[in-house]
Design a protein around this motif. Structure first.
Motif, PDB file in Angstrom:
ATOM      1  N   ALA A   1      -6.557 -15.161 108.597  1.00 20.97           N
ATOM      2  CA  ALA A   1      -6.766 -14.385 107.799  1.00 20.97           C
ATOM      3  C   ALA A   1      -7.891 -14.212 106.846  1.00 20.97           C
ATOM      4  N   LEU A   2      -7.360 -15.287 106.244  1.00 18.54           N
ATOM      5  CA  LEU A   2      -8.130 -15.132 104.265  1.00 18.54           C
ATOM      6  C   LEU A   2      -9.895 -14.880 105.257  1.00 18.54           C
ATOM      7  N   ASP A   3     -10.385 -15.310 106.238  1.00 24.46           N
ATOM      8  CA  ASP A   3     -12.113 -15.428 106.118  1.00 24.46           C
ATOM      9  C   ASP A   3     -12.190 -13.972 106.275  1.00 24.46           C
ATOM     10  N   THR A   4     -11.374 -12.995 106.981  1.00 25.51           N
ATOM     11  CA  THR A   4     -10.929 -11.660 107.559  1.00 25.51           C
ATOM     12  C   THR A   4     -10.851 -11.201 106.347  1.00 25.51           C
ATOM     13  N   ALA A   5      -9.716 -10.836 105.398  1.00 26.50           N
ATOM     14  CA  ALA A   5      -9.694 -10.365 104.295  1.00 26.50           C
ATOM     15  C   ALA A   5     -10.407 -10.887 103.503  1.00 26.50           C
ATOM     16  N   ALA A   6     -11.239 -11.739 103.133  1.00 26.00           N
ATOM     17  CA  ALA A   6     -12.556 -12.041 102.552  1.00 26.00           C
ATOM     18  C   ALA A   6     -13.667 -11.037 102.431  1.00 26.00           C
ATOM     19  N   LYS A   7     -13.462 -10.606 103.857  1.00 25.77           N
ATOM     20  CA  LYS A   7     -14.555  -9.815 104.493  1.00 25.77           C
ATOM     21  C   LYS A   7     -14.557  -8.578 104.352  1.00 25.77           C
ATOM     22  N   GLU A   8     -13.351  -8.061 104.882  1.00 31.33           N
ATOM     23  CA  GLU A   8     -13.186  -6.710 104.299  1.00 31.33           C
ATOM     24  C   GLU A   8     -12.502  -6.447 103.035  1.00 31.33           C
ATOM     25  N   HIS A   9     -12.271  -7.229 101.967  1.00 27.05           N
ATOM     26  CA  HIS A   9     -11.439  -6.688 100.970  1.00 27.05           C
ATOM     27  C   HIS A   9     -12.296  -6.946 100.044  1.00 27.05           C
ATOM     28  N   PRO A  10     -12.474  -6.646  98.814  1.00 24.26           N
ATOM     29  CA  PRO A  10     -13.062  -6.763  97.226  1.00 24.26           C
ATOM     30  C   PRO A  10     -12.286  -7.817  96.474  1.00 24.26           C
ATOM     31  N   LYS A  11     -10.764  -7.943  96.590  1.00 22.41           N
ATOM     32  CA  LYS A  11     -10.321  -8.371  95.931  1.00 22.41           C
ATOM     33  C   LYS A  11      -9.192  -9.503  97.520  1.00 22.41           C
ATOM     34  N   VAL A  12      -9.068 -10.580  96.965  1.00 24.42           N
ATOM     35  CA  VAL A  12      -7.729 -11.538  98.291  1.00 24.42           C
ATOM     36  C   VAL A  12      -7.038 -11.983  97.499  1.00 24.42           C
TER      37      VAL A  12
ATOM     38  N   GLN B   1       0.034 -10.002 105.944  1.00 24.61           N
ATOM     39  CA  GLN B   1      -0.759  -9.290 105.330  1.00 24.61           C
ATOM     40  C   GLN B   1      -0.343  -8.065 104.718  1.00 24.61           C
ATOM     41  N   TYR B   2      -0.822  -7.432 103.745  1.00 27.92           N
ATOM     42  CA  TYR B   2       0.106  -6.323 102.540  1.00 27.92           C
ATOM     43  C   TYR B   2      -1.094  -5.907 101.707  1.00 27.92           C
ATOM     44  N   GLU B   3      -1.502  -4.490 100.996  1.00 26.33           N
ATOM     45  CA  GLU B   3      -2.240  -3.831 100.234  1.00 26.33           C
ATOM     46  C   GLU B   3      -1.150  -3.811  99.519  1.00 26.33           C
ATOM     47  N   ARG B   4      -1.490  -4.346  98.047  1.00 28.49           N
ATOM     48  CA  ARG B   4      -0.757  -4.481  97.090  1.00 28.49           C
ATOM     49  C   ARG B   4      -2.027  -3.748  95.577  1.00 28.49           C
ATOM     50  N   CYS B   5      -1.871  -2.898  94.734  1.00 30.77           N
ATOM     51  CA  CYS B   5      -2.229  -1.845  94.162  1.00 30.77           C
ATOM     52  C   CYS B   5      -3.982  -2.746  93.980  1.00 30.77           C
ATOM     53  N   GLY B   6      -4.977  -2.290  95.344  1.00 36.41           N
ATOM     54  CA  GLY B   6      -5.851  -2.254  95.161  1.00 36.41           C
ATOM     55  C   GLY B   6      -6.235  -4.199  96.054  1.00 36.41           C
ATOM     56  N   ALA B   7      -5.793  -4.741  96.362  1.00 38.52           N
ATOM     57  CA  ALA B   7      -5.870  -6.270  96.699  1.00 38.52           C
ATOM     58  C   ALA B   7      -5.229  -5.938  97.917  1.00 38.52           C
ATOM     59  N   TRP B   8      -5.664  -6.960  98.852  1.00 37.72           N
ATOM     60  CA  TRP B   8      -5.314  -7.629 100.435  1.00 37.72           C
ATOM     61  C   TRP B   8      -4.244  -9.184  99.984  1.00 37.72           C
ATOM     62  N   VAL B   9      -3.217  -8.805 100.219  1.00 40.48           N
ATOM     63  CA  VAL B   9      -2.340  -9.833  99.789  1.00 40.48           C
ATOM     64  C   VAL B   9      -2.032 -10.641 101.620  1.00 40.48           C
ATOM     65  N   VAL B  10      -2.593 -11.717 101.723  1.00 35.18           N
ATOM     66  CA  VAL B  10      -1.619 -13.053 102.299  1.00 35.18           C
ATOM     67  C   VAL B  10      -1.070 -13.185 102.280  1.00 35.18           C
ATOM     68  N   SER B  11       0.349 -13.206 102.679  1.00 36.64           N
ATOM     69  CA  SER B  11       1.593 -14.491 102.604  1.00 36.64           C
ATOM     70  C   SER B  11       1.431 -15.240 103.388  1.00 36.64           C
ATOM     71  N   ALA B  12       1.958 -16.368 102.693  1.00 36.54           N
ATOM     72  CA  ALA B  12       1.652 -17.369 104.080  1.00 36.54           C
ATOM     73  C   ALA B  12       2.999 -18.116 103.761  1.00 36.54           C
ATOM     74  N   ARG B  13       3.633 -18.738 104.469  1.00 27.77           N
ATOM     75  CA  ARG B  13       5.243 -19.416 104.429  1.00 27.77           C
ATOM     76  C   ARG B  13       4.770 -20.344 105.667  1.00 27.77           C
ATOM     77  N   GLY B  14       5.492 -21.464 105.190  1.00 28.49           N
ATOM     78  CA  GLY B  14       5.567 -22.476 105.793  1.00 28.49           C
ATOM     79  C   GLY B  14       4.671 -23.757 105.313  1.00 28.49           C
ATOM     80  N   PRO B  15       5.085 -24.801 106.844  1.00 29.06           N
ATOM     81  CA  PRO B  15       4.036 -26.016 105.700  1.00 29.06           C
ATOM     82  C   PRO B  15       2.476 -25.871 106.485  1.00 29.06           C
ATOM     83  N   TYR B  16       1.368 -25.942 105.900  1.00 30.33           N
ATOM     84  CA  TYR B  16      -0.003 -25.865 106.815  1.00 30.33           C
ATOM     85  C   TYR B  16      -0.522 -27.080 105.923  1.00 30.33           C
TER      86      TYR B  16
END
Length: 127
Positions: free
Chosen positions: A55-66, A29-44
């Motif tokens: 990660a996405l649940d926390t990001a949605a609660k804490e950041h205006p754009k995910v 996870q990292y910040e980019r241009c005011g958005a919170w980016v969650v970078s996923a790698r591998g099989p889901y």
């Protein structure tokens, strides 16, 4: 070759993963241009989606754009699809650079008509 010897030579689970070219699911996870980016790698799938869901649940609660950087997702099934739709309902959410298999899943289920899908992370973050 005796059956016992053939069984002994059969690759173990971890060896099969390496032979098949699969890798472990990881999240960065990292910040980019005011958005919170969650970078996923591998099989889901159901057995690997929990760290990404957290990660996405926390990001949605804490950041205006995910933004989900989906360029490294090597496999996706209904578990990931469900997670994407739930995150879309909870936040200003964009999916960036989905790999071909995920893009096809989104098209087949018409989720691509609901989700905001962008070609790059920068475009999704609106840099």
């Amino acid at each position: 070759m005796p059956v016992d010897e053939a069984v002994a030579r059969r690759p173990r689970s971890a060896d099969r993963s390496r032979l098949q070219g699969t890798d472990e699911a990881t999240v960065v996870q990292y910040e980019r241009c005011g958005a919170w980016v969650v970078s996923a790698r591998g099989p889901y799938d159901m057995s690997t989606v929990t760290p990404l869901a957290d990660a996405l649940d926390t990001a949605a609660k804490e950041h205006p754009k995910v933004v989900l950087d989906a360029s490294g997702i090597t496999f996706a099934d209904s578990a990931l699809l469900n997670l994407l739709i739930l995150t879309h309902q909870a936040a200003d959410f964009r999916v960036a650079a989905p790999a071909q298999q995920l893009k096809r899943l989104l098209q087949l289920t018409a989720a691509d008509t609901i989700l905001k899908i962008r070609e790059t992370v920068d475009e999704a973050a609106a840099c």
